[in-house]
Enzyme design. Structure first.
Site, PDB file in Angstrom:
ATOM      1  N   LYS A   1      30.546  44.244  35.330  1.00  0.00           N
ATOM      2  CA  LYS A   1      30.546  45.435  34.544  1.00  0.00           C
ATOM      3  C   LYS A   1      29.821  45.334  33.277  1.00  0.00           C
ATOM      4  CE  LYS A   1      32.925  48.564  36.941  1.00  0.00           C
ATOM      5  NZ  LYS A   1      34.146  48.133  37.695  1.00  0.00           N
TER       6      LYS A   1
ATOM      7  N   LYS B   1      27.571  47.378  47.312  1.00  0.00           N
ATOM      8  CA  LYS B   1      28.841  48.655  48.018  1.00  0.00           C
ATOM      9  C   LYS B   1      28.558  50.119  47.597  1.00  0.00           C
ATOM     10  CE  LYS B   1      32.447  48.324  44.980  1.00  0.00           C
ATOM     11  NZ  LYS B   1      33.648  47.887  43.877  1.00  0.00           N
TER      12      LYS B   1
ATOM     13  N   LYS C   1      31.720  54.613  43.570  1.00  0.00           N
ATOM     14  CA  LYS C   1      31.710  56.342  41.881  1.00  0.00           C
ATOM     15  C   LYS C   1      30.008  56.359  41.827  1.00  0.00           C
ATOM     16  CE  LYS C   1      36.093  55.852  42.645  1.00  0.00           C
ATOM     17  NZ  LYS C   1      36.990  55.052  42.576  1.00  0.00           N
TER      18      LYS C   1
HETATM   19  P1  TYM Z   1      38.939  51.059  43.365  1.00  0.00           P
HETATM   20  O1  TYM Z   1      40.174  52.720  42.678  1.00  0.00           O
HETATM   21  O2  TYM Z   1      38.388  50.919  42.416  1.00  0.00           O
HETATM   22  O3  TYM Z   1      39.783  51.356  44.820  1.00  0.00           O
HETATM   23  C1  TYM Z   1      40.945  51.624  44.984  1.00  0.00           C
HETATM   24  C2  TYM Z   1      40.578  51.067  47.090  1.00  0.00           C
HETATM   25  O4  TYM Z   1      39.408  51.167  47.408  1.00  0.00           O
HETATM   26  C3  TYM Z   1      38.971  49.983  47.962  1.00  0.00           C
HETATM   27  N1  TYM Z   1      37.234  49.700  48.054  1.00  0.00           N
HETATM   28  C4  TYM Z   1      37.202  49.674  48.810  1.00  0.00           C
HETATM   29  N2  TYM Z   1      37.078  49.249  50.205  1.00  0.00           N
HETATM   30  C5  TYM Z   1      35.462  49.224  51.078  1.00  0.00           C
HETATM   31  N3  TYM Z   1      34.490  49.200  51.232  1.00  0.00           N
HETATM   32  C6  TYM Z   1      34.595  50.105  49.467  1.00  0.00           C
HETATM   33  N4  TYM Z   1      33.353  50.119  49.631  1.00  0.00           N
HETATM   34  C7  TYM Z   1      35.234  50.113  48.974  1.00  0.00           C
HETATM   35  N5  TYM Z   1      35.274  50.356  47.684  1.00  0.00           N
HETATM   36  C8  TYM Z   1      36.575  50.291  46.961  1.00  0.00           C
HETATM   37  C9  TYM Z   1      38.892  48.860  46.932  1.00  0.00           C
HETATM   38  O5  TYM Z   1      39.416  47.815  46.909  1.00  0.00           O
HETATM   39  C10 TYM Z   1      40.388  49.647  46.600  1.00  0.00           C
HETATM   40  O6  TYM Z   1      41.676  48.547  47.609  1.00  0.00           O
HETATM   41  N6  TYM Z   1      41.649  47.961  40.913  1.00  0.00           N
HETATM   42  C11 TYM Z   1      41.920  48.447  42.029  1.00  0.00           C
HETATM   43  C12 TYM Z   1      43.117  49.530  41.116  1.00  0.00           C
HETATM   44  C13 TYM Z   1      43.732  49.255  41.133  1.00  0.00           C
HETATM   45  C14 TYM Z   1      45.049  47.900  42.160  1.00  0.00           C
HETATM   46  C15 TYM Z   1      46.239  47.903  41.396  1.00  0.00           C
HETATM   47  C16 TYM Z   1      44.853  48.126  43.455  1.00  0.00           C
HETATM   48  C17 TYM Z   1      44.955  48.833  39.934  1.00  0.00           C
HETATM   49  N7  TYM Z   1      46.010  48.478  40.261  1.00  0.00           N
HETATM   50  C18 TYM Z   1      47.263  46.887  42.232  1.00  0.00           C
HETATM   51  C19 TYM Z   1      45.573  46.411  43.981  1.00  0.00           C
HETATM   52  C20 TYM Z   1      46.893  46.778  43.818  1.00  0.00           C
HETATM   53  C21 TYM Z   1      40.613  49.070  41.474  1.00  0.00           C
HETATM   54  O7  TYM Z   1      40.427  49.424  40.715  1.00  0.00           O
HETATM   55  O8  TYM Z   1      40.320  50.194  43.062  1.00  0.00           O
END
Ligand code: TYM
Length: 326
Positions: free
Chosen positions: A114, A194, A197
């Site tokens: 980031k 990957k 957004k």
């Molecule tokens: P976030 O909102 O970025 O993404 C949500 C979930 O989608 C998965 N993901 C992907 N999987 C495969 N290919 C991709 N291109 C891809 N982009 C996103 C992410 O791995 C995620 O599982 N930190 C987390 C949110 C969070 C969380 C937690 C998750 C906060 N607290 C506790 C699990 C447990 C996040 O940024 O997700």
């Protein structure tokens, strides 16, 4: 009590097929198996660690709730709620901060990425993994469906559980990541990165219109080979598309390669766009209905918080006692 599953999604834009295939589909399957107590939440506190417009945030939170419900999370089976509605997430984060080394946080990949992307690092971005550990351990989760990018954060949560248990007595289970086959869906226009957004051109949203799906798939990067194939190392673009096709059609990868033998990329892309349009249609229809019923969605989130709250309170009380607070 059944084994617990926890996962969250950050409200910082609409849901895309990477989120869907990498995490949500597994979350829905776990909930449907009836073998687990599932807690799924909108990680609004996490979203605040990135630059945002306060006038847009409430809508992003609401839209993400709509998206996950449309994609199959079921309030009858899972507690679906907003992270900040349960203050114990932040309280436990503070306590975990006291057993977390700064050096370890400095080494976290997502934090470094980031900053490289030009984000101004605030303390929340730095502390992001600790809040995530609190999210998971608050409910004593054993399983966490996530995409590959969250693997290090999961390892961090396991370490936090171990450190806490060692110092204050056995309290937490060490949670395991549940990774799907589509653990890393790549950006359509840049398959080295990957899908995310932050790269909107290569990002296929669950809400994309048929026209937009066709345009994005048509423009997807491939390679100069003539035949459809699957080799993520050598041919990341076409392999990503074949994987997406396989996930949405249910066809195995070798069967897809056979089916499109002799066909060009254009023909394959047309077929992929068609499958995506078909499979996303019911989600999009449900999404439109939910978007119009704000009250019902908010009620689901309130009910979800009510289910999660007693468990979060119980864990926090136990933790406070163990660490010597009165
Ligand atoms: P976030 O909102 O970025 O993404 C949500 C979930 O989608 C998965 N993901 C992907 N999987 C495969 N290919 C991709 N291109 C891809 N982009 C996103 C992410 O791995 C995620 O599982 N930190 C987390 C949110 C969070 C969380 C937690 C998750 C906060 N607290 C506790 C699990 C447990 C996040 O940024 O997700």
């Amino acid at each position: 009590m059944k084994p617990v599953v926890v996962s969250g999604l950050k409200p910082s834009g609409e849901l895309h097929i990477g989120n869907y295939l990498g995490m949500l589909e597994a979350a829905v399957a776990l909930q449907t198996s009836n073998k687990y107590d599932c807690f799924y939440f909108i990680a609004d506190y996490h979203a605040l660690s990135q630059h945002y417009n306060p006038r847009e945030k409430a809508e992003e939170i609401f839209t993400l709730a709509v998206d996950v419900l449309a994609a199959g999370l079921d309030p009858k089976k899972s507690a679906i709620f907003i992270q900040s509605h349960i203050p114990e997430h932040a309280n436990l984060t503070w306590i975990f901060n006291t057993i977390t080394s700064v050096g370890k946080l400095e080494g976290m990949i997502e934090y470094k990425e980031k900053i490289e992307e030009g984000q101004t690092p605030n303390a929340a971005l730095f502390d992001y993994p600790v809040l995530m550990a609190a999210d998971i351990l608050l409910y004593k989760a054993e399983h966490v469906p996530v995409g590959e990018d969250q693997r290090q954060h999961l390892e961090f949560a396991r370490d936090t559980a171990r450190t806490f248990n060692k110092r204050f007595g056995k309290t937490f289970k060490e949670p395991e990541a549940i990774l799907t086959r589509a653990l890393r869906i790549m950006s359509l226009d840049n398959p080295q990165k990957k899908m995310s957004k932050s790269l909107p051109k290569g990002c296929l949203y669950l809400s994309d219109s048929p026209k937009s799906i066709k345009a994005k798939v048509r423009a997807a990067a491939t390679d100069s080979f003539r035949e459809i194939g699957y080799d993520p190392e050598e041919r990341p673009g076409i392999s990503n598309l074949v994987l997406i096709y396989s996930e949405f059609s249910g066809l195995a990868i070798p069967a897809i390669i056979k089916k499109f033998k002799g066909a060009g990329y254009a023909e394959f892309k047309e077929a992929l766009a068609e499958i995506l349009i078909q499979k996303l249609r019911p989600i999009q229809q449900k999404r439109l209905t939910l978007l119009k019923d704000r009250k019902a969605v908010m009620k689901i989130l309130e009910d979800g918080a009510e289910r999660a709250k007693p468990i979060a309170e119980k864990t926090l009380l136990d933790v406070k006692k163990k660490i010597g607070l009165i």
